[in-house]
Write a protein that holds these residues in place. Sequence first.
Motif, PDB file in Angstrom:
ATOM      1  N   THR A 182      70.248 104.254 -29.887  1.00 26.46           N
ATOM      2  CA  THR A 182      69.257 104.740 -30.841  1.00 26.46           C
ATOM      3  C   THR A 182      69.900 105.006 -32.199  1.00 26.46           C
ATOM      4  O   THR A 182      69.306 104.708 -33.249  1.00 26.46           O
ATOM      5  N   ILE A 183      71.105 105.550 -32.197  1.00 22.57           N
ATOM      6  CA  ILE A 183      71.821 105.768 -33.457  1.00 22.57           C
ATOM      7  C   ILE A 183      72.071 104.435 -34.150  1.00 22.57           C
ATOM      8  O   ILE A 183      71.886 104.290 -35.374  1.00 22.57           O
ATOM      9  N   LEU A 184      72.482 103.440 -33.380  1.00 23.23           N
ATOM     10  CA  LEU A 184      72.706 102.114 -33.960  1.00 23.23           C
ATOM     11  C   LEU A 184      71.405 101.530 -34.516  1.00 23.23           C
ATOM     12  O   LEU A 184      71.402 100.872 -35.560  1.00 23.23           O
ATOM     13  N   SER A 185      70.305 101.782 -33.817  1.00 24.01           N
ATOM     14  CA  SER A 185      69.009 101.312 -34.313  1.00 24.01           C
ATOM     15  C   SER A 185      68.632 101.993 -35.621  1.00 24.01           C
ATOM     16  O   SER A 185      67.915 101.417 -36.447  1.00 24.01           O
ATOM     17  N   THR A 186      69.127 103.207 -35.810  1.00 22.12           N
ATOM     18  CA  THR A 186      68.882 103.905 -37.075  1.00 22.12           C
ATOM     19  C   THR A 186      69.534 103.159 -38.236  1.00 22.12           C
ATOM     20  O   THR A 186      68.946 102.994 -39.305  1.00 22.12           O
ATOM     21  N   TYR A 187      70.762 102.711 -38.014  1.00 23.17           N
ATOM     22  CA  TYR A 187      71.439 101.919 -39.056  1.00 23.17           C
ATOM     23  C   TYR A 187      70.690 100.610 -39.316  1.00 23.17           C
ATOM     24  O   TYR A 187      70.643 100.125 -40.451  1.00 23.17           O
ATOM     25  N   LYS A 188      70.101 100.044 -38.264  1.00 20.53           N
ATOM     26  CA  LYS A 188      69.304  98.833 -38.447  1.00 20.53           C
ATOM     27  C   LYS A 188      68.097  99.117 -39.327  1.00 20.53           C
ATOM     28  O   LYS A 188      67.756  98.323 -40.219  1.00 20.53           O
ATOM     29  N   GLU A 189      67.431 100.260 -39.075  1.00 20.04           N
ATOM     30  CA  GLU A 189      66.269 100.627 -39.884  1.00 20.04           C
ATOM     31  C   GLU A 189      66.680 100.856 -41.336  1.00 20.04           C
ATOM     32  O   GLU A 189      65.916 100.566 -42.260  1.00 20.04           O
ATOM     33  N   MET A 190      67.892 101.354 -41.546  1.00 15.24           N
ATOM     34  CA  MET A 190      68.409 101.591 -42.897  1.00 15.24           C
ATOM     35  C   MET A 190      68.972 100.314 -43.522  1.00 15.24           C
ATOM     36  O   MET A 190      69.393 100.343 -44.682  1.00 15.24           O
ATOM     37  N   GLU A 191      68.999  99.212 -42.734  1.00 13.23           N
ATOM     38  CA  GLU A 191      69.582  97.938 -43.172  1.00 13.23           C
ATOM     39  C   GLU A 191      71.035  98.126 -43.602  1.00 13.23           C
ATOM     40  O   GLU A 191      71.506  97.542 -44.583  1.00 13.23           O
ATOM     41  N   ASP A 192      71.739  98.953 -42.839  1.00 17.45           N
ATOM     42  CA  ASP A 192      73.141  99.248 -43.123  1.00 17.45           C
ATOM     43  C   ASP A 192      74.001  98.654 -42.008  1.00 17.45           C
ATOM     44  O   ASP A 192      74.378  99.347 -41.051  1.00 17.45           O
ATOM     45  N   ALA A 193      74.295  97.368 -42.131  1.00 18.91           N
ATOM     46  CA  ALA A 193      75.101  96.704 -41.106  1.00 18.91           C
ATOM     47  C   ALA A 193      76.521  97.254 -41.087  1.00 18.91           C
ATOM     48  O   ALA A 193      77.127  97.412 -40.013  1.00 18.91           O
ATOM     49  N   HIS A 194      77.070  97.558 -42.251  1.00 16.23           N
ATOM     50  CA  HIS A 194      78.432  98.101 -42.312  1.00 16.23           C
ATOM     51  C   HIS A 194      78.491  99.470 -41.645  1.00 16.23           C
ATOM     52  O   HIS A 194      79.470  99.789 -40.953  1.00 16.23           O
ATOM     53  N   GLY A 195      77.441 100.285 -41.832  1.00 14.16           N
ATOM     54  CA  GLY A 195      77.406 101.585 -41.178  1.00 14.16           C
ATOM     55  C   GLY A 195      77.357 101.463 -39.666  1.00 14.16           C
ATOM     56  O   GLY A 195      78.032 102.215 -38.949  1.00 14.16           O
ATOM     57  N   ALA A 196      76.570 100.528 -39.153  1.00 14.05           N
ATOM     58  CA  ALA A 196      76.504 100.307 -37.705  1.00 14.05           C
ATOM     59  C   ALA A 196      77.843  99.860 -37.162  1.00 14.05           C
ATOM     60  O   ALA A 196      78.283 100.312 -36.087  1.00 14.05           O
ATOM     61  N   LEU A 197      78.520  98.984 -37.902  1.00 19.53           N
ATOM     62  CA  LEU A 197      79.825  98.496 -37.456  1.00 19.53           C
ATOM     63  C   LEU A 197      80.847  99.623 -37.448  1.00 19.53           C
ATOM     64  O   LEU A 197      81.639  99.757 -36.484  1.00 19.53           O
ATOM     65  N   GLU A 198      80.855 100.453 -38.477  1.00 20.21           N
ATOM     66  CA  GLU A 198      81.796 101.577 -38.527  1.00 20.21           C
ATOM     67  C   GLU A 198      81.508 102.590 -37.418  1.00 20.21           C
ATOM     68  O   GLU A 198      82.447 103.148 -36.822  1.00 20.21           O
ATOM     69  N   TYR A 199      80.234 102.819 -37.129  1.00 21.66           N
ATOM     70  CA  TYR A 199      79.884 103.758 -36.057  1.00 21.66           C
ATOM     71  C   TYR A 199      80.390 103.245 -34.707  1.00 21.66           C
ATOM     72  O   TYR A 199      80.921 104.021 -33.903  1.00 21.66           O
TER      73      TYR A 199
END
Length: 666
Positions: free
Chosen positions: A242-259
Amino acid sequence: MQPVIASYPNQSILAKSYLDSDKLWVFSFEKIRRKGCISCSSYISFPSSRFAPNFSQLKTDAKNKGAFYTTRCFNGVLGLDQTCEKVEVDYEEISDAVQNGRIDVRALTLTLHDAKTADDMAELLKDYPYLPLQVYNCIIRRLGFAQRLDAAFAIVEWLKKNRTLNELIYNSLLSAVKISKRFYKVSEVIDDMRSQGFEPNIVTYNTLMSIYIEVGKTKEIFNLFSQIEVAGLSPSTATYCTILSTYKEMEDAHGALEYFIKFREKYQMGQLQRDSFEEDLERAFVKIETCTVKICLSLMRKWLLKEENNTAEVLRFLSCMDKADVKLDQYFLGRLVWVCTRKEHYMLVEELYKRSREPGLEGDLSVSVCNRIIWFMGKAKKWWAALEVFEEMLERGPMPNNFSFGLVVSNFIVLLMAARQRGIYRWPLKLLDKMGERDLTPSTKQWNTILIACSKVYETEAAVEIFQLMVQKGEKPSVLTYGLLLSSLEKGALYDEAVRVWDHMRKVGVKPNVYAYTIMASMYARKGNHDMVDLVLQEMAAARIEPTVVTFNAIISGCAKGRMGAAAFEWFHKMEGRNVKPNEVSYEKVIVALARDGKPKLAHQMYEKACKEGFVLKQRAHDAVFKAGGVGGVSVHLDDLGSYPVERRKSTQNKSNQSDFCYSSA
């Protein structure tokens, strides 16, 4: 009264008619496996006005069916549990015995749609007072899908008066709120849950986080995640996803990768609690890693679909994934290839194909992805790159199919022209030889396309060999195939060979069409044998085939190539006598023929006639008239020819090239 199955999961259970119970009994069946006892959450209820079930008879029936079971009285009907001995269960055999008495949860949910209060629910559920809580969970969710949230709340209110609740009921109610998108009810559910003495568990937090994603409250999601540890809970697989999906909603691919990188570090250092995951920690890690890759892929695809060119951004992010040691397998690389449709994506497609050829990559490179790459290379005008992909398929796999061959053939004309410029005369035959080694046979249309390409680039020798190879492969030439071969021979000035092919075509029973007749008439006109041209036209009339403007244009063009301007002028008038209206090509051909034959006056007259009829001729006709006047001593003023024509793009309707005429005449 028939027995009632109160709920039924994947495995069915035995239902027999016990008519001796004055209470609602629910029997829980479990399945024994080598690694332990796994509950199936399957129940049978037996409503009746008589006494309790005959346990000895039930035990005997269960043994006969190979069943293990425990009997349990729900809601303290007897105040105790009774357990029979355990034996193994055969659910496949038991399922055959289930014929009657099932409660249809969907149908029951439909009867509850209009309930508004707990009293309404009590009236509707009076025949089912002691259904397992799992059934109510299912009903509440279904009411959410049906947008009947009032009925879902009414069930909970009725359960509070008649049953002992648990967290699952409130989680189901919260899920129904999410499904129905009536998010203003969230706080009401949480407050009621706490008033009943239940604190939110990890499922509650996961549902709340997913609700915040839908409403776009990304900051609250991270706040909720921080509250999980404060509440003494451990995040589950769904929490991290769900946290990763949050980065998807924010269109932050770099944030998802860092997480994910931080999560992987905790996993490698053993800082994650195994008990918090529904499955093995190793499997949970794989799921979260796959979720990360899917989100990164989804965002990259989204970038590529935008109006601006984000190829460089995608390439940079792929480099970041490489540094993070997060790899795309063949499936995900293929998904990214399929979204590339613009010419600007060429560098990305080239990089993706290069990655797909790297050794040790999970999965297999599919034929469909390779075909897509070949198609894209052709669209981006990278024909030689498309050919390299095809040849690499032949050498390294995957084995190309006929569609792969068709894609290469679709670019054949351009490739052959490039091959001619590079002096690669034998390349088409080498490609066909490679195809033959892989048992890939071109279709008739594909053979004809190759012959068209050879005709356009004047590869007469290659056309003859391809025709012979086609016959050797057992492909029966059509009238179109013969016409294409005749066109190549006519362009190569191999008139005797063309006559032999013509005779052979008629001998084997292939009837000529207007295209084949046109080629032969053009060939005889070029040789100056006008009697044979007349004979060809007579045969066309006998076959009830009317000569077209293209036919006469080809005859006039043949006369022009043989520098027979008078003959071209005569055929122009014959065309008008047959009520075939000349077009721009007709005038251009006859003007050039007259100019070459030293007849500038006639050429000038035909030019003026064309202009009066509204035709805009090409620069070639204008220049031919002017130059012929100077050579022949006839004064031709530029003013007499009108304004200098502007060169136009080639029209697809008036092409004089006979190989372009073939498909319309087939």
